[in-house]
Every structure is written in structure tokens, then in C-alpha cells.
Design a protein around this motif. Structure first.
Motif, PDB file in Angstrom:
ATOM      1  N   MET A   1       7.053  22.922  46.903  1.00 57.49           N
ATOM      2  CA  MET A   1       6.685  22.335  48.185  1.00 57.49           C
ATOM      3  C   MET A   1       5.624  21.262  47.957  1.00 57.49           C
ATOM      4  SD  MET A   1       7.027  22.088  51.420  1.00 57.49           S
ATOM      5  CE  MET A   1       8.178  23.451  51.627  1.00 57.49           C
ATOM      6  N   SER A   2       5.822  20.093  48.564  1.00 56.29           N
ATOM      7  CA  SER A   2       4.922  18.970  48.369  1.00 56.29           C
ATOM      8  C   SER A   2       3.641  19.154  49.170  1.00 56.29           C
ATOM      9  CB  SER A   2       5.609  17.668  48.791  1.00 56.29           C
ATOM     10  OG  SER A   2       5.857  17.681  50.182  1.00 56.29           O
ATOM     11  N   ALA A   3       2.689  18.253  48.897  1.00 56.56           N
ATOM     12  CA  ALA A   3       1.413  18.301  49.616  1.00 56.56           C
ATOM     13  C   ALA A   3       1.595  18.005  51.092  1.00 56.56           C
ATOM     14  CB  ALA A   3       0.441  17.299  48.990  1.00 56.56           C
ATOM     15  N   VAL A   4       2.654  17.276  51.434  1.00 62.55           N
ATOM     16  CA  VAL A   4       2.900  16.956  52.843  1.00 62.55           C
ATOM     17  C   VAL A   4       3.171  18.226  53.641  1.00 62.55           C
ATOM     18  CG1 VAL A   4       4.348  15.642  54.436  1.00 62.55           C
ATOM     19  CG2 VAL A   4       3.777  14.689  52.201  1.00 62.55           C
ATOM     20  N   GLY A   5       3.910  19.158  53.050  1.00 65.63           N
ATOM     21  CA  GLY A   5       4.205  20.412  53.741  1.00 65.63           C
ATOM     22  C   GLY A   5       2.958  21.225  54.027  1.00 65.63           C
ATOM     23  N   TYR A   6       2.078  21.323  53.030  1.00 68.62           N
ATOM     24  CA  TYR A   6       0.817  22.041  53.241  1.00 68.62           C
ATOM     25  C   TYR A   6      -0.061  21.320  54.268  1.00 68.62           C
ATOM     26  CZ  TYR A   6       1.964  24.891  49.167  1.00 68.62           C
ATOM     27  OH  TYR A   6       2.575  25.760  48.296  1.00 68.62           O
ATOM     28  N   ALA A   7      -0.053  19.991  54.204  1.00 68.03           N
ATOM     29  CA  ALA A   7      -0.837  19.218  55.174  1.00 68.03           C
ATOM     30  C   ALA A   7      -0.306  19.418  56.583  1.00 68.03           C
ATOM     31  CB  ALA A   7      -0.804  17.737  54.808  1.00 68.03           C
ATOM     32  N   ALA A   8       1.021  19.589  56.716  1.00 72.65           N
ATOM     33  CA  ALA A   8       1.609  19.806  58.033  1.00 72.65           C
ATOM     34  C   ALA A   8       1.138  21.122  58.640  1.00 72.65           C
ATOM     35  CB  ALA A   8       3.137  19.788  57.937  1.00 72.65           C
ATOM     36  N   VAL A   9       1.083  22.179  57.803  1.00 75.54           N
ATOM     37  CA  VAL A   9       0.615  23.479  58.301  1.00 75.54           C
ATOM     38  C   VAL A   9      -0.844  23.397  58.735  1.00 75.54           C
ATOM     39  CG1 VAL A   9       0.202  25.889  57.705  1.00 75.54           C
ATOM     40  CG2 VAL A   9       2.258  24.745  56.888  1.00 75.54           C
ATOM     41  N   VAL A  10      -1.679  22.803  57.868  1.00 74.62           N
ATOM     42  CA  VAL A  10      -3.097  22.650  58.212  1.00 74.62           C
ATOM     43  C   VAL A  10      -3.257  21.773  59.447  1.00 74.62           C
ATOM     44  CG1 VAL A  10      -5.326  21.779  57.415  1.00 74.62           C
ATOM     45  CG2 VAL A  10      -3.826  23.000  55.829  1.00 74.62           C
ATOM     46  N   GLY A  11      -2.460  20.705  59.522  1.00 72.86           N
ATOM     47  CA  GLY A  11      -2.535  19.805  60.669  1.00 72.86           C
ATOM     48  C   GLY A  11      -2.159  20.491  61.967  1.00 72.86           C
ATOM     49  N   GLN A  12      -1.145  21.351  61.925  1.00 70.81           N
ATOM     50  CA  GLN A  12      -0.743  22.072  63.129  1.00 70.81           C
ATOM     51  C   GLN A  12      -1.851  22.995  63.620  1.00 70.81           C
ATOM     52  OE1 GLN A  12       4.098  22.287  62.273  1.00 70.81           O
ATOM     53  NE2 GLN A  12       2.889  24.143  62.215  1.00 70.81           N
ATOM     54  N   ILE A  13      -2.487  23.698  62.676  1.00 66.42           N
ATOM     55  CA  ILE A  13      -3.568  24.611  63.063  1.00 66.42           C
ATOM     56  C   ILE A  13      -4.755  23.837  63.615  1.00 66.42           C
ATOM     57  CG2 ILE A  13      -5.214  26.296  62.175  1.00 66.42           C
ATOM     58  CD1 ILE A  13      -3.078  27.154  60.161  1.00 66.42           C
ATOM     59  N   VAL A  14      -5.098  22.724  62.955  1.00 64.78           N
ATOM     60  CA  VAL A  14      -6.248  21.934  63.397  1.00 64.78           C
ATOM     61  C   VAL A  14      -5.990  21.290  64.753  1.00 64.78           C
ATOM     62  CG1 VAL A  14      -7.636  19.891  62.885  1.00 64.78           C
ATOM     63  CG2 VAL A  14      -7.113  21.516  61.074  1.00 64.78           C
ATOM     64  N   ALA A  76      -7.050  34.724  66.138  1.00 65.84           N
ATOM     65  CA  ALA A  76      -6.325  34.843  64.872  1.00 65.84           C
ATOM     66  C   ALA A  76      -4.812  34.797  65.079  1.00 65.84           C
ATOM     67  CB  ALA A  76      -6.725  36.140  64.164  1.00 65.84           C
ATOM     68  N   THR A  77      -4.305  35.503  66.077  1.00 68.52           N
ATOM     69  CA  THR A  77      -2.869  35.472  66.331  1.00 68.52           C
ATOM     70  C   THR A  77      -2.416  34.076  66.747  1.00 68.52           C
ATOM     71  OG1 THR A  77      -3.263  36.237  68.610  1.00 68.52           O
ATOM     72  CG2 THR A  77      -2.735  37.911  66.953  1.00 68.52           C
ATOM     73  N   SER A  78      -3.247  33.378  67.492  1.00 70.27           N
ATOM     74  CA  SER A  78      -2.908  32.006  67.899  1.00 70.27           C
ATOM     75  C   SER A  78      -2.886  31.070  66.696  1.00 70.27           C
ATOM     76  CB  SER A  78      -3.902  31.501  68.948  1.00 70.27           C
ATOM     77  OG  SER A  78      -3.919  32.333  70.091  1.00 70.27           O
ATOM     78  N   VAL A  79      -3.831  31.252  65.769  1.00 74.61           N
ATOM     79  CA  VAL A  79      -3.888  30.411  64.573  1.00 74.61           C
ATOM     80  C   VAL A  79      -2.657  30.628  63.700  1.00 74.61           C
ATOM     81  CG1 VAL A  79      -5.112  30.083  62.374  1.00 74.61           C
ATOM     82  CG2 VAL A  79      -6.392  30.182  64.515  1.00 74.61           C
ATOM     83  N   VAL A  80      -2.279  31.896  63.488  1.00 76.23           N
ATOM     84  CA  VAL A  80      -1.103  32.192  62.660  1.00 76.23           C
ATOM     85  C   VAL A  80       0.168  31.645  63.308  1.00 76.23           C
ATOM     86  CG1 VAL A  80       0.296  34.027  61.649  1.00 76.23           C
ATOM     87  CG2 VAL A  80      -2.185  34.220  61.653  1.00 76.23           C
ATOM     88  N   VAL A 102       9.077  37.027  64.879  1.00 75.67           N
ATOM     89  CA  VAL A 102       7.701  37.028  64.387  1.00 75.67           C
ATOM     90  C   VAL A 102       6.780  36.264  65.336  1.00 75.67           C
ATOM     91  CG1 VAL A 102       6.202  36.287  62.506  1.00 75.67           C
ATOM     92  CG2 VAL A 102       8.439  37.263  61.993  1.00 75.67           C
ATOM     93  N   VAL A 103       7.217  35.092  65.770  1.00 79.33           N
ATOM     94  CA  VAL A 103       6.385  34.261  66.649  1.00 79.33           C
ATOM     95  C   VAL A 103       6.142  34.956  67.986  1.00 79.33           C
ATOM     96  CG1 VAL A 103       6.275  32.077  67.909  1.00 79.33           C
ATOM     97  CG2 VAL A 103       7.074  32.113  65.543  1.00 79.33           C
ATOM     98  N   VAL A 104       7.195  35.509  68.582  1.00 79.08           N
ATOM     99  CA  VAL A 104       7.035  36.208  69.863  1.00 79.08           C
ATOM    100  C   VAL A 104       6.171  37.456  69.690  1.00 79.08           C
ATOM    101  CG1 VAL A 104       8.253  37.393  71.727  1.00 79.08           C
ATOM    102  CG2 VAL A 104       9.197  35.293  70.772  1.00 79.08           C
ATOM    103  N   ALA A 105       6.301  38.123  68.542  1.00 81.21           N
ATOM    104  CA  ALA A 105       5.471  39.304  68.291  1.00 81.21           C
ATOM    105  C   ALA A 105       3.995  38.925  68.196  1.00 81.21           C
ATOM    106  CB  ALA A 105       5.924  39.995  67.008  1.00 81.21           C
TER     107      ALA A 105
END
Length: 318
Positions: A1-14, A76-80, A102-105
Motif C-alpha cells: 500500500m502506497s503512502a497515499v493510502g495511509y494519508a487518505a486514512v489519516v486525512g479522513q480522521i483529521v 473513539a468509535t467515531s474516529v475508527v 462493522v461500520v454500523v456496529a
């Protein structure tokens, strides 16, 4: 997985964590302007959070671990969930884990811990709010499941990034009867899950009408700041989920920095537009009576069920 994928996850949380108070402030400002008021400004929720974080934490006598842990668990649940839902990109390191169940849970877990906190407070308002919240959740969570499941049938999977990527490639799915029914059902479920009018009024403290506020009346200081932030993040997350599923254009489907930046800008625009529409609608809507709420939610559940049936037959016909 490229750095863009990790940046996307961090970007979504931020973007969900930092943008949630701004979205709330934006919605309050739109509502204030439509009502002829000046409003407190878009960044007022951030000011309120900063003020609460500076106060001394206060825990009511007699409360247990459920009351104390609920604010952190809600955030925490919102962040995940923000990291799992494809808000900016469908190609992330956690895409394979972003299953509908998983998301609905995770969303349901946030609701559950807040209801337990209301019960743990030992007050009449807390118990009343928890009872009402679980009554609403019993109809909302199945509606969210069925709404997204209607879109998962043509995609052949309950993986949300795969559903979104398939909708980008085949936009005709969203204009089908199943897509329109699922949109209407999920929109009503989002209103109920986030405690908005006509199901609940986020700005009221009347004991006859409040649901969410009744569960958090005993919180103060940093704990109240976390509770409010968690509620704001859930609103941003669910509006983002709604836009990703039914207006998926602009979401990055490959590992590209330019596509990720474009997705960020479009996500902000789409969520801001949905927030403005919701705020404008609340000016003209009235809150329904509490005993009418199950009827409204049952209607949305039936729409979601019809969406699943229509999706099944349309997939079979094709």
C-alpha cells in the motif's frame, strides 16, 4: 500500500475530527441567517470546546465506570468509523475491513455507551433519555443496514469501498428505484441517529422533547467537550457516508495525490451543502410528537426494505 493510502486514512480522521465543529457552526450560522439573526459564527463550537476543556472535570456522586468511559468511547468509535468509511478514497490500507456490518456496529456502539452513561447517572432525565435513545436506535440501525445493503446487492459485496467504487463506475445504479428508495430511507435514519429535527431538537432542554440532551445533562467540563465532539463527528460521518454512497463522484479510486486533494475539496463541499440543506429544512420543519417518531422510523424502514426488494429483482432481471 502506497503512502497515499495511509494519508487518505489519516486525512479522513483529521477532516472529520477537525471539521465536525466547523460543520456544526456552519449549520447554526445558516439557520441563524434564515431566522433573521446574526449568529455566533462558524468557529463558535471550537470556542465552546476550548472553554470546556479548560474547566475542571466534575463527576456526579454515585456514577460508575460507564459514565466516566462513555465520552472517550463515543469519540473513539467515531474516529475508527471515520477511518473505515471511504470519505476521500476507496484505496486505503483498511478498505478490506470497511464492511457494512462493522461500520454500523461502531455507530451502534457509540449509541449504546451513551445510553449506558445516561442510565449510570441515576437521574430521571438520564434514564428517560436512554430509554428513548434505544427505542430510536432499534429502528434506525436496521434501516441503515438495509439501505446500504440495497446498494450492496448489485455490487455483490457488503464492503463499503467496493460499493462506492462500483457506483462511481456505474452511476445508473443510483438513479434506479432501489437507489432512490435507499437514499430516502438513509436520509431519515441519519436525521434520527444524529438527533436532528423532526426526530429530536439538538438545541432544546425541555424534558418532554429531549432525547440526546437528557443523557448528557450530568456531564461538565472536558467530559462534556468530548461528548459534544463525538456527536458532531457522528453527524459529519453520517453525512459523509450519505454523500459517498449516493454522490460518490470525486472520491479517489487510485493512489494519486492530486485525486486525494480533489476528493478532500469535494468532500468538504458536499458535506457543507448537505449541512446547509439540513439546517434550512429545520427552520421550516417542526419536531414531531415523541409517540409519532416510531411511525416515522418504521416508514423509513419500510422504504429500506422496498429498496432491498427492488434491488434484488432488478439485479435478477439484469
Amino acid at each position: 500500500m502506497s503512502a497515499v493510502g495511509y494519508a487518505a486514512v489519516v486525512g479522513q480522521i483529521v477532516v472529520v475530527g477537525a471539521g465536525a465543529p466547523l460543520l456544526t457552526g456552519w449549520m447554526r450560522q445558516v439557520r441563524a441567517r434564515l431566522e433573521g439573526r446574526a449568529g455566533a459564527g462558524v468557529v463558535q463550537p471550537w470556542r465552546d470546546t476550548r472553554k470546556l476543556l479548560r474547566k475542571e472535570p466534575v463527576t456526579p456522586v454515585g456514577t460508575g465506570p460507564a459514565f466516566r468511559a462513555a465520552p472517550a468511547l463515543l469519540v473513539a468509535t467515531s474516529v475508527v468509523a471515520a477511518g473505515l468509511v471511504p470519505l476521500l478514497s476507496t484505496d486505503t490500507p483498511v478498505s478490506s475491513h470497511a464492511d457494512l456490518i462493522v461500520v454500523v456496529a461502531l455507530i451502534a456502539l457509540g449509541t449504546l455507551v451513551l445510553a449506558l452513561a445516561g442510565l449510570d447517572s441515576g437521574t430521571a432525565f438520564g434514564g428517560m433519555g436512554a430509554s428513548r435513545e434505544m427505542t430510536v436506535a432499534a429502528l434506525v440501525e436496521p434501516t441503515i443496514l438495509l439501505s446500504v445493503f440495497a446498494l450492496s446487492i448489485p455490487a455483490g459485496t457488503t464492503n463499503i469501498p467496493a460499493i462506492v467504487a462500483g457506483a462511481v463506475d456505474e452511476p445508473a445504479r443510483l438513479a434506479s428505484p432501489a437507489g432512490l428508495l435507499a437514499t430516502a430511507a438513509l436520509a431519515v435514519a441519519v436525521l434520527a441517529e444524529t438527533g436532528r429535527i423532526p426526530v429530536d431538537n439538538p438545541s432544546t432542554h425541555l424534558e418532554l422533547t429531549m432525547i440526546h440532551e437528557a443523557m448528557v445533562l450530568e456531564y461538565a467540563g472536558p467530559d462534556l467537550a468530548l461528548v459534544e465532539l463525538g456527536a458532531q463527528m457522528r453527524l459529519t460521518l453520517l453525512l459523509g457516508l450519505l454523500s459517498s454512497l449516493f454522490v460518490p463522484w470525486g472520491i479517489a479510486t487510485d493512489a494519486s495525490w492530486a485525486a486525494l486533494l480533489l476528493a478532500l475539496l469535494l468532500f468538504a463541499a458536499k458535506v457543507a451543502l448537505l449541512g446547509a440543506v439540513l439546517a434550512a429544512a429545520e427552520v421550516f420543519w417542526a419536531k414531531v410528537r415523541l409517540f409519532k417518531v416510531p411511525e416515522l422510523l418504521a416508514g423509513s424502514f419500510l422504504l429500506a426494505l422496498l429498496a432491498v426488494i427492488a434491488s434484488y429483482f432488478l439485479s435478477g432481471a439484469s
